[in-house]
Design a protein around this motif. Structure first.
Motif, PDB file in Angstrom:
ATOM      1  N   ILE A   3       0.780  -1.294  -0.015  1.00 14.72           N
ATOM      2  CA  ILE A   3      -0.205  -0.061  -0.106  1.00 14.72           C
ATOM      3  C   ILE A   3       0.927   1.212  -0.053  1.00 14.72           C
ATOM      4  O   ILE A   3       0.613   2.192  -0.396  1.00 14.72           O
ATOM      5  CB  ILE A   3      -0.938  -0.104   1.310  1.00 14.72           C
ATOM      6  CG1 ILE A   3      -2.076   1.157   1.035  1.00 14.72           C
ATOM      7  CG2 ILE A   3      -0.239   0.117   2.447  1.00 14.72           C
ATOM      8  CD1 ILE A   3      -3.231   0.983   1.686  1.00 14.72           C
ATOM      9  N   SER A   4       2.100   1.099   0.484  1.00 14.91           N
ATOM     10  CA  SER A   4       3.031   2.163   0.507  1.00 14.91           C
ATOM     11  C   SER A   4       3.473   2.637  -0.903  1.00 14.91           C
ATOM     12  O   SER A   4       3.532   3.777  -1.199  1.00 14.91           O
ATOM     13  CB  SER A   4       4.327   2.003   1.577  1.00 14.91           C
ATOM     14  OG  SER A   4       4.792   0.767   1.099  1.00 14.91           O
ATOM     15  N   SER A   7       0.497   4.119  -2.800  1.00 18.18           N
ATOM     16  CA  SER A   7       0.384   5.492  -2.465  1.00 18.18           C
ATOM     17  C   SER A   7       1.411   6.343  -3.146  1.00 18.18           C
ATOM     18  O   SER A   7       1.044   7.545  -3.610  1.00 18.18           O
ATOM     19  CB  SER A   7       0.480   5.770  -0.798  1.00 18.18           C
ATOM     20  OG  SER A   7       0.605   7.072  -0.704  1.00 18.18           O
ATOM     21  N   ARG A   8       2.641   6.165  -3.183  1.00 18.07           N
ATOM     22  CA  ARG A   8       3.535   6.749  -3.895  1.00 18.07           C
ATOM     23  C   ARG A   8       3.282   6.801  -5.433  1.00 18.07           C
ATOM     24  O   ARG A   8       3.591   7.583  -6.089  1.00 18.07           O
ATOM     25  CB  ARG A   8       5.161   6.226  -3.747  1.00 18.07           C
ATOM     26  CG  ARG A   8       6.165   6.701  -4.413  1.00 18.07           C
ATOM     27  CD  ARG A   8       7.477   6.039  -4.339  1.00 18.07           C
ATOM     28  NE  ARG A   8       7.610   4.989  -5.168  1.00 18.07           N
ATOM     29  CZ  ARG A   8       7.673   5.108  -6.414  1.00 18.07           C
ATOM     30  NH1 ARG A   8       7.875   6.221  -6.932  1.00 18.07           N
ATOM     31  NH2 ARG A   8       7.754   3.859  -7.404  1.00 18.07           N
ATOM     32  N   SER A  10       0.419   6.476  -6.837  1.00 16.96           N
ATOM     33  CA  SER A  10      -0.820   7.202  -7.340  1.00 16.96           C
ATOM     34  C   SER A  10      -0.599   8.658  -6.799  1.00 16.96           C
ATOM     35  O   SER A  10      -1.617   9.387  -7.403  1.00 16.96           O
ATOM     36  CB  SER A  10      -1.992   6.496  -6.847  1.00 16.96           C
ATOM     37  OG  SER A  10      -2.080   6.392  -5.276  1.00 16.96           O
ATOM     38  N   VAL A  12      -1.624   9.420  -3.846  1.00 20.97           N
ATOM     39  CA  VAL A  12      -2.661   9.219  -2.766  1.00 20.97           C
ATOM     40  C   VAL A  12      -2.270   9.042  -1.623  1.00 20.97           C
ATOM     41  O   VAL A  12      -1.589   8.160  -1.460  1.00 20.97           O
ATOM     42  CB  VAL A  12      -4.098   8.573  -3.382  1.00 20.97           C
ATOM     43  CG1 VAL A  12      -5.209   8.680  -2.442  1.00 20.97           C
ATOM     44  CG2 VAL A  12      -4.442   8.846  -4.669  1.00 20.97           C
ATOM     45  N   ALA A  13      -2.379   9.793  -0.571  1.00 21.00           N
ATOM     46  CA  ALA A  13      -1.942   9.295   0.881  1.00 21.00           C
ATOM     47  C   ALA A  13      -2.545   7.962   1.263  1.00 21.00           C
ATOM     48  O   ALA A  13      -3.691   7.701   0.910  1.00 21.00           O
ATOM     49  CB  ALA A  13      -2.658  10.374   1.786  1.00 21.00           C
ATOM     50  N   THR A  14      -1.661   7.397   1.995  1.00 19.86           N
ATOM     51  CA  THR A  14      -2.253   6.031   2.443  1.00 19.86           C
ATOM     52  C   THR A  14      -3.486   5.994   3.209  1.00 19.86           C
ATOM     53  O   THR A  14      -4.331   5.332   3.226  1.00 19.86           O
ATOM     54  CB  THR A  14      -0.995   5.479   3.282  1.00 19.86           C
ATOM     55  OG1 THR A  14       0.214   5.515   2.570  1.00 19.86           O
ATOM     56  CG2 THR A  14      -1.262   3.999   3.988  1.00 19.86           C
ATOM     57  N   THR A  16      -5.763   8.014   3.028  1.00 23.79           N
ATOM     58  CA  THR A  16      -6.992   8.182   1.914  1.00 23.79           C
ATOM     59  C   THR A  16      -7.248   6.866   1.319  1.00 23.79           C
ATOM     60  O   THR A  16      -8.577   6.664   0.889  1.00 23.79           O
ATOM     61  CB  THR A  16      -6.652   9.388   0.951  1.00 23.79           C
ATOM     62  OG1 THR A  16      -6.352  10.630   1.749  1.00 23.79           O
ATOM     63  CG2 THR A  16      -7.895   9.458   0.031  1.00 23.79           C
ATOM     64  N   ILE A  17      -6.191   6.301   0.805  1.00 21.89           N
ATOM     65  CA  ILE A  17      -6.447   4.760   0.255  1.00 21.89           C
ATOM     66  C   ILE A  17      -7.227   3.956   1.216  1.00 21.89           C
ATOM     67  O   ILE A  17      -8.327   3.214   0.673  1.00 21.89           O
ATOM     68  CB  ILE A  17      -5.172   4.224  -0.242  1.00 21.89           C
ATOM     69  CG1 ILE A  17      -4.326   5.073  -1.279  1.00 21.89           C
ATOM     70  CG2 ILE A  17      -5.230   2.724  -0.732  1.00 21.89           C
ATOM     71  CD1 ILE A  17      -3.055   4.730  -1.582  1.00 21.89           C
ATOM     72  N   LYS A  18      -6.881   3.997   2.351  1.00 21.28           N
ATOM     73  CA  LYS A  18      -7.650   2.984   3.284  1.00 21.28           C
ATOM     74  C   LYS A  18      -9.023   3.401   3.272  1.00 21.28           C
ATOM     75  O   LYS A  18      -9.914   2.846   3.648  1.00 21.28           O
ATOM     76  CB  LYS A  18      -6.721   3.020   4.793  1.00 21.28           C
ATOM     77  CG  LYS A  18      -5.407   2.468   4.885  1.00 21.28           C
ATOM     78  CD  LYS A  18      -4.962   2.400   6.299  1.00 21.28           C
ATOM     79  CE  LYS A  18      -3.575   1.897   6.134  1.00 21.28           C
ATOM     80  NZ  LYS A  18      -2.810   1.760   7.510  1.00 21.28           N
TER      81      LYS A  18
END
Length: 208
Positions: A3-4, A7-8, A10, A12-14, A16-18
């Motif tokens: 997921i890290s 995030s990098r 895309s 998009v902050a981690t 926000t992804i969650k």
């Protein structure tokens, strides 16, 4: 990818992804452990579309989820997909047609009939045109749907160009993203072109 990395890639902050995962906007990754999962390129593309729908198009999370659900269901109806992306939502309140039903000739239905356009009664542009015409007339400017016909003809040509640019990608995610970017982001540039053309025409007419 973890997921890290997602995030990098895309932007998009981690956190926000969650949040998108919890709300069902983003499908879960492949579980590799009790608290870990792996994500692929499809997640990167979907996050790009989510950002376009929410950040650019300005949709709510719920409205964006409706668009994504249509794509996830594998529907190939491009017309329905574009309708969702462009914001043609059932309003449940009659679509703001009160002014048209007054029969004063200012309603957009007359223009649509003259142009031969088939347009959803829920399209918010109907109310925008009707309110604009009423505002002009309330200020003493006699302006009705007939005066809009030359502009409607130009808009029809523009719509043809818009839809031509969306014919390429077969991936529904990419098609939806292009629909947002090539319509919403392009609109300020189209208005700017009109202003440039107005100055150029004024120069020809009034400055010689």
């Amino acid at each position: 990818m973890r997921i890290s990395e997602l995030s990098r890639r895309s932007g998009v902050a981690t956190a926000t992804i969650k949040y998108y995962l919890r709300e069902g906007l983003l499908p879960p990754g492949r579980a590799t452990a009790a608290t870990q999962a792996e994500y692929g390129e499809a997640h990167v593309r979907r996050l790009r579309l989510i950002r376009a729908l929410i950040g650019v198009r300005g949709l709510s999370v719920g409205a964006a989820k409706d668009v994504l659900d249509v794509i996830s269901e594998g529907k190939s109806d491009t017309h329905e997909l574009l309708g969702l992306v462009f914001g043609i939502w059932p309003s449940g309140d009659g679509g703001g047609k009160g002014a048209e039903e007054e029969g004063d000739g200012l309603g957009v239905d007359h223009l649509l009939a003259e142009m031969g356009w088939t347009v959803s009664e829920h399209n918010p542009a109907r109310e925008v045109i009707t309110r604009t015409l009423h505002t002009l007339n309330s200020l003493g400017v006699e302006y009705g749907w007939r005066e809009l016909l030359p502009y409607a003809a130009l808009a029809e040509q523009t719509a043809t160009l818009d839809l031509d640019q969306l014919e390429g990608p077969d991936d529904p995610l990419e098609k939806a993203e292009r629909a947002v970017l090539l319509t919403i982001l392009l609109e300020p540039a189209l208005l700017a072109l009109r202003r440039l053309a107005q100055e150029a025409e004024s120069t020809v007419r009034h400055r010689g």
